[in-house]
Motif scaffolding. Structure first.
Motif, PDB file in Angstrom:
ATOM      1  N   GLN A 155      24.872  46.313  18.506  1.00  0.00           N
ATOM      2  CA  GLN A 155      24.960  46.672  17.049  1.00  0.00           C
ATOM      3  C   GLN A 155      26.173  45.246  16.478  1.00  0.00           C
ATOM      4  O   GLN A 155      25.043  43.627  17.754  1.00  0.00           O
ATOM      5  CB  GLN A 155      26.991  47.148  17.172  1.00  0.00           C
ATOM      6  N   GLY A 156      26.163  44.730  15.651  1.00  0.00           N
ATOM      7  CA  GLY A 156      27.083  42.842  15.026  1.00  0.00           C
ATOM      8  C   GLY A 156      25.733  42.017  15.402  1.00  0.00           C
ATOM      9  O   GLY A 156      24.979  42.476  14.909  1.00  0.00           O
ATOM     10  N   LEU A 157      26.523  41.434  15.562  1.00  0.00           N
ATOM     11  CA  LEU A 157      25.058  39.953  16.354  1.00  0.00           C
ATOM     12  C   LEU A 157      23.749  40.786  16.585  1.00  0.00           C
ATOM     13  O   LEU A 157      23.081  40.005  16.529  1.00  0.00           O
ATOM     14  CB  LEU A 157      25.910  39.247  16.148  1.00  0.00           C
ATOM     15  N   VAL A 158      24.573  41.222  17.522  1.00  0.00           N
ATOM     16  CA  VAL A 158      22.796  41.310  18.067  1.00  0.00           C
ATOM     17  C   VAL A 158      21.914  42.565  18.071  1.00  0.00           C
ATOM     18  O   VAL A 158      20.656  42.179  17.635  1.00  0.00           O
ATOM     19  CB  VAL A 158      23.907  42.219  19.643  1.00  0.00           C
ATOM     20  N   ARG A 159      22.425  43.535  16.983  1.00  0.00           N
ATOM     21  CA  ARG A 159      21.650  44.331  15.749  1.00  0.00           C
ATOM     22  C   ARG A 159      20.656  43.277  15.517  1.00  0.00           C
ATOM     23  O   ARG A 159      19.882  43.281  15.055  1.00  0.00           O
ATOM     24  CB  ARG A 159      22.361  45.084  15.152  1.00  0.00           C
ATOM     25  N   ASP A 160      21.572  42.057  14.686  1.00  0.00           N
ATOM     26  CA  ASP A 160      20.376  41.246  13.449  1.00  0.00           C
ATOM     27  C   ASP A 160      19.646  40.388  14.333  1.00  0.00           C
ATOM     28  O   ASP A 160      19.013  39.728  13.560  1.00  0.00           O
ATOM     29  CB  ASP A 160      22.225  40.244  13.370  1.00  0.00           C
ATOM     30  N   ILE A 161      20.333  39.818  15.371  1.00  0.00           N
ATOM     31  CA  ILE A 161      19.388  39.093  16.177  1.00  0.00           C
ATOM     32  C   ILE A 161      17.927  39.605  16.396  1.00  0.00           C
ATOM     33  O   ILE A 161      16.495  39.483  16.449  1.00  0.00           O
ATOM     34  CB  ILE A 161      20.048  38.814  17.741  1.00  0.00           C
ATOM     35  N   ARG A 162      17.926  40.640  17.184  1.00  0.00           N
ATOM     36  CA  ARG A 162      17.142  41.846  17.582  1.00  0.00           C
ATOM     37  C   ARG A 162      16.276  41.756  15.988  1.00  0.00           C
ATOM     38  O   ARG A 162      14.834  41.587  16.149  1.00  0.00           O
ATOM     39  CB  ARG A 162      17.446  43.236  18.237  1.00  0.00           C
ATOM     40  N   ALA A 163      16.454  42.472  14.890  1.00  0.00           N
ATOM     41  CA  ALA A 163      15.614  42.448  14.359  1.00  0.00           C
ATOM     42  C   ALA A 163      14.526  41.268  13.379  1.00  0.00           C
ATOM     43  O   ALA A 163      13.902  41.167  13.057  1.00  0.00           O
ATOM     44  CB  ALA A 163      17.287  42.842  12.913  1.00  0.00           C
ATOM     45  N   LEU A 164      16.023  39.852  13.757  1.00  0.00           N
ATOM     46  CA  LEU A 164      15.138  38.557  12.927  1.00  0.00           C
ATOM     47  C   LEU A 164      14.705  38.188  13.929  1.00  0.00           C
ATOM     48  O   LEU A 164      12.977  38.720  13.219  1.00  0.00           O
ATOM     49  CB  LEU A 164      16.214  38.009  13.373  1.00  0.00           C
ATOM     50  N   ALA A 165      14.249  38.653  15.193  1.00  0.00           N
ATOM     51  CA  ALA A 165      13.124  38.435  15.416  1.00  0.00           C
ATOM     52  C   ALA A 165      11.849  39.266  15.833  1.00  0.00           C
ATOM     53  O   ALA A 165      10.819  39.013  15.869  1.00  0.00           O
ATOM     54  CB  ALA A 165      13.472  38.676  17.521  1.00  0.00           C
ATOM     55  N   GLU A 166      12.129  40.449  15.408  1.00  0.00           N
ATOM     56  CA  GLU A 166      11.248  41.465  15.439  1.00  0.00           C
ATOM     57  C   GLU A 166      10.419  41.493  13.863  1.00  0.00           C
ATOM     58  O   GLU A 166       8.928  41.162  13.764  1.00  0.00           O
ATOM     59  CB  GLU A 166      11.656  43.246  15.541  1.00  0.00           C
ATOM     60  N   SER A 167      10.956  41.253  12.858  1.00  0.00           N
ATOM     61  CA  SER A 167      10.812  40.760  11.510  1.00  0.00           C
ATOM     62  C   SER A 167       9.677  39.688  11.878  1.00  0.00           C
ATOM     63  O   SER A 167       9.126  39.269  11.114  1.00  0.00           O
ATOM     64  CB  SER A 167      11.455  40.593  10.984  1.00  0.00           C
ATOM     65  N   ARG A 168       9.609  38.622  12.511  1.00  0.00           N
ATOM     66  CA  ARG A 168       9.169  37.122  12.734  1.00  0.00           C
ATOM     67  C   ARG A 168       7.985  37.494  14.055  1.00  0.00           C
ATOM     68  O   ARG A 168       7.457  36.706  14.370  1.00  0.00           O
ATOM     69  CB  ARG A 168      10.045  36.052  13.145  1.00  0.00           C
ATOM     70  N   ASP A 169       7.891  38.484  14.958  1.00  0.00           N
ATOM     71  CA  ASP A 169       6.887  39.510  15.164  1.00  0.00           C
ATOM     72  C   ASP A 169       7.254  38.354  17.123  1.00  0.00           C
ATOM     73  O   ASP A 169       6.195  37.936  17.312  1.00  0.00           O
ATOM     74  CB  ASP A 169       5.327  38.453  14.822  1.00  0.00           C
TER      75      ASP A 169
END
Length: 258
Positions: free
Chosen positions: A49-63
């Protein structure tokens, strides 16, 4: 037995990797498309949740590969289990090199800045920023004795650490000795030196040694120095902040009359 080419290539790659830890610093790294990230590391105990969720999503969007670890394993990766907040990312810094690998490739009149016990992260970051901007071909950084390359250094460098020409070594005196063997001048900044930084115009390569904020240049580094250089002072001022001194060194060549 000599190391295999594959091992040397892998080691050279990881010499260029800087591990950034902490949720906000990692998020800022992932938000910068100019930074190449090798892998994201998350603790298994994190709540998604929160920043951890955003961090994972960003990493996955950048492969960017996302690896999960036990809390103890992540602390070994970040090397700062108290402050990593369960998050770390490996950033590739193209200009980072082992000093011994970089030495043969330095230009004949290379200008290096050697860091000898710079323990304040803000000072270290500002030094790196000035060196990256000015006429400095490499920053000699010993793994022991200097502040760690953590979030405070990154912030003080205004992000220039990621592209700074950092030359890594285990022992600064040993690296300075190698410079002397290549006929480079090793100049220790000292208040009692008889020659000033602005009077000195080296014919070849030169290393400028910046000492600890309180103690100055260490005895081991001072032993390798071929000369001392001072910053001229007026009005009873005894010394300058080490980061200010680094800025003067970085631009000293441009300040001399041609």
């Amino acid at each position: 037995m000599s190391d295999s080419p594959e091992y040397r290539e892998r080691k050279a790659f990881f010499d260029r990797v800087l591990t950034v830890y902490g949720r906000k610093p990692v998020l800022e790294v992932l938000q910068n498309p100019q930074l190449h990230c090798h892998a994201l590391h998350l603790a298994q105990s994190n709540r998604e949740q929160g920043l951890v969720r955003d961090i994972r999503a960003l990493a996955e969007s950048r492969d960017i590969p996302v690896n999960t670890h036990s809390r103890e394993a992540l602390a070994r990766i970040s090397r700062n289990g108290r402050q990593d907040q369960g998050v770390a990312v490996d950033v590739l810094c193209p200009a980072f090199r082992q000093f011994t690998d970089a030495l043969p490739d330095l230009p004949p009149r290379a200008r290096l800045l050697a860091l000898d016990g710079i323990t304040n992260p803000q000072n270290l970051g500002m030094i790196i920023r000035s060196a990256a901007a000015g006429e400095i071909d490499g920053i000699l950084y010993a793994r022991g004795g200097n502040a760690a390359l953590g979030p405070l250094v990154i912030k003080a460098s205004a992000g220039t650490l990621y592209r700074a020409p950092l030359l890594l070594c285990d022992s600064l005196p040993g690296a300075l000795r190698l410079c002397r063997e290549r006929q480079m001048e090793v100049c220790a900044l000292a208040a009692d030196a008889t020659q000033t930084l602005f009077e000195f115009n080296p014919d070849g390569g030169c290393v400028y040694v910046l000492g600890n904020e309180t103690e100055g240049v260490s005895p081991g580094a001072l032993k390798e120095a071929t000369r001392g250089l001072a910053i001229p002072m007026r009005n009873g001022v005894e010394s300058l902040n080490v980061a200010v001194t680094a800025s003067l060194i970085a631009y000293a060549g441009l300040m001399r009359p041609t």
